[in-house]
Design an enzyme around this catalytic site. Structure first.
Site, mmCIF file in Angstrom:
data_model
loop_
_atom_site.group_PDB
_atom_site.id
_atom_site.type_symbol
_atom_site.label_atom_id
_atom_site.label_comp_id
_atom_site.label_asym_id
_atom_site.label_seq_id
_atom_site.Cartn_x
_atom_site.Cartn_y
_atom_site.Cartn_z
ATOM 1 N N ASP A 25 0.921 -1.382 -0.005
ATOM 2 C CA ASP A 25 0.196 0.004 -0.023
ATOM 3 C C ASP A 25 0.871 1.179 -0.092
ATOM 4 O OD1 ASP A 25 -2.522 1.356 0.120
ATOM 5 O OD2 ASP A 25 -2.714 1.389 2.252
ATOM 6 N N ASN A 73 -11.035 -2.750 -5.285
ATOM 7 C CA ASN A 73 -10.341 -1.847 -6.154
ATOM 8 C C ASN A 73 -11.135 -1.412 -7.240
ATOM 9 O OD1 ASN A 73 -6.976 -2.796 -5.164
ATOM 10 N ND2 ASN A 73 -8.234 -1.086 -4.502
HETATM 11 C C1 IPE Z 1 -5.212 -2.749 -0.235
HETATM 12 O O1 IPE Z 1 -5.087 -1.453 -0.396
HETATM 13 C C2 IPE Z 1 -5.237 -3.607 -1.513
HETATM 14 C C3 IPE Z 1 -3.981 -3.668 -2.200
HETATM 15 C C4 IPE Z 1 -2.967 -3.484 -1.607
HETATM 16 C C5 IPE Z 1 -4.133 -4.231 -3.835
HETATM 17 P P1 IPE Z 1 -5.881 -0.413 -0.503
HETATM 18 O O2 IPE Z 1 -5.451 0.820 -0.641
HETATM 19 O O3 IPE Z 1 -7.150 -0.652 -1.734
HETATM 20 O O4 IPE Z 1 -6.869 -0.607 0.885
HETATM 21 P P2 IPE Z 1 -7.872 0.411 1.763
HETATM 22 O O5 IPE Z 1 -8.983 0.561 0.904
HETATM 23 O O6 IPE Z 1 -7.067 1.830 2.026
HETATM 24 O O7 IPE Z 1 -8.092 -0.328 2.946
HETATM 25 C C1 IPE Z 2 -1.638 0.139 -3.287
HETATM 26 O O1 IPE Z 2 -1.387 1.529 -3.334
HETATM 27 C C2 IPE Z 2 -1.610 -0.372 -4.700
HETATM 28 C C3 IPE Z 2 -3.053 -0.710 -5.241
HETATM 29 C C4 IPE Z 2 -4.110 -0.775 -4.154
HETATM 30 C C5 IPE Z 2 -3.286 -1.317 -6.296
HETATM 31 P P1 IPE Z 2 -2.598 2.657 -3.239
HETATM 32 O O2 IPE Z 2 -2.969 2.837 -4.737
HETATM 33 O O3 IPE Z 2 -3.634 2.189 -2.447
HETATM 34 O O4 IPE Z 2 -1.872 3.919 -2.618
HETATM 35 P P2 IPE Z 2 -2.423 4.744 -1.791
HETATM 36 O O5 IPE Z 2 -2.833 4.019 -0.447
HETATM 37 O O6 IPE Z 2 -3.660 5.551 -2.255
HETATM 38 O O7 IPE Z 2 -1.243 5.706 -1.354
HETATM 39 MG MG MG Z 3 -4.103 2.231 -0.494
#
Ligand code: IPE
Ligand code: IPE
Ligand code: MG
Length: 246
Positions: A25, A73
């Site tokens: 993340d 997602n």
């Molecule tokens: C979790 O990250 C999913 C992945 C890393 C693929 P998110 O960024 O989607 O999680 P939330 O929504 O903040 O909990």
């Molecule tokens: C995790 O990084 C990757 C995926 C969920 C695919 P994020 O895209 O959630 O990054 P933040 O949390 O918005 O910084």
């Molecule tokens: Mg995230």
């Protein structure tokens, strides 16, 4: 990649997790901090994966599960979703041959039936190409949700045991129907990016995992960061409901 020999010497080598799962993340925030589009963060995050898989193999980790795309997602803007899908296709094309040569076995978990035919075919081809590798198993969770996994395992179990008595169903009987069948439960869960939640990742398989949360954003999670997590893990006392024995 930075490493640190005194840190490595502090990792108890007899306590290396067999299975690490990572919620990668913080890609978006990494890019936004640099006034760049979120997708640049995803590209940077993906670029570090190969080196990390190799570091895990070098440290003796046998299974590494990466959360690449969750069932939730899909609710992101369409262009971000399609960029992520495109990157997944490219990744399989560009990086799999060298990962395969390093002895990596690939397995993809999640409901891939919703992906385009090209992506599905690439996934199957990469799994087949690497099926006999044994250095490390890289499990990529794509369109994965822990609740989905539990529900699909029950449906598949029921389809093969239509006359079974539900009152006699046990956890052990469902396990072979989970998407991670044959893979041991997670020993260490790492979540980068500062949040302290599991976001519908491997709910069943995390039952007794040690949980490691770090503020480091995924594009900055390197070998040094992995070693910090391994050192922390090697000092944990895993009791599994029993009491300390020494
Ligand atoms: C979790 O990250 C999913 C992945 C890393 C693929 P998110 O960024 O989607 O999680 P939330 O929504 O903040 O909990
Ligand atoms: C995790 O990084 C990757 C995926 C969920 C695919 P994020 O895209 O959630 O990054 P933040 O949390 O918005 O910084
Ligand atoms: Mg995230």
């Amino acid at each position: 990649m930075s490493t640190n020999s005194s840190l490595v010497s502090q990792i108890n080598k007899s306590r290396i997790p067999e299975h690490i799962a990572i919620i990668m993340d913080g890609n978006g925030r990494w890019a936004q901090k640099r006034h760049m589009p979120r997708t640049v963060g995803h590209a940077k995050g993906a670029a570090g994966v190969k080196a990390l898989v190799e570091c895990c193999a070098k440290r003796g980790v046998k299974y590494l599960t990466l959360f690449a795309f969750s069932t939730e997602n899909w609710q992101r803007p369409e262009d971000e979703v399609s960029t992520l899908m495109g990157m997944f296709v490219q990744y399989l094309e560009r990086e799999m041959p060298s990962l395969a040569a390093s002895g990596v076995r690939l397995k993809v978990i999640g409901d891939i039936s919703v992906f385009g035919p090209e992506l599905q075919a690439r996934i199957r081809a990469a799994e087949e190409l690497t099926a006999s590798n044994s250095e490390i198993t890289l499990v990529v969770a794509a369109n994965y949700g822990g609740q989905w996994d539990i529900v699909q395992s029950f449906k598949n179990w029921y389809a093969t045991h239509p006359t079974a008595n539900l009152n006699e169903l046990t956890a052990k009987q469902l396990e072979p129907y989970l998407s991670t069948a044959g893979i041991p439960d997670v020993d260490l869960l790492i979540r980068t990016g500062g949040e302290q939640r599991v976001s519908n990742f491997l709910l069943w398989q995390l039952a007794y995992a040690e949980l490691y949360f770090t503020d480091v954003l995924w594009p900055e999670f390197d070998q040094l960061q992995l070693d910090l997590a391994l050192r922390w893990y090697s000092s944990r006392d895993r009791r599994f409901g029993k009491i300390k024995t020494c």
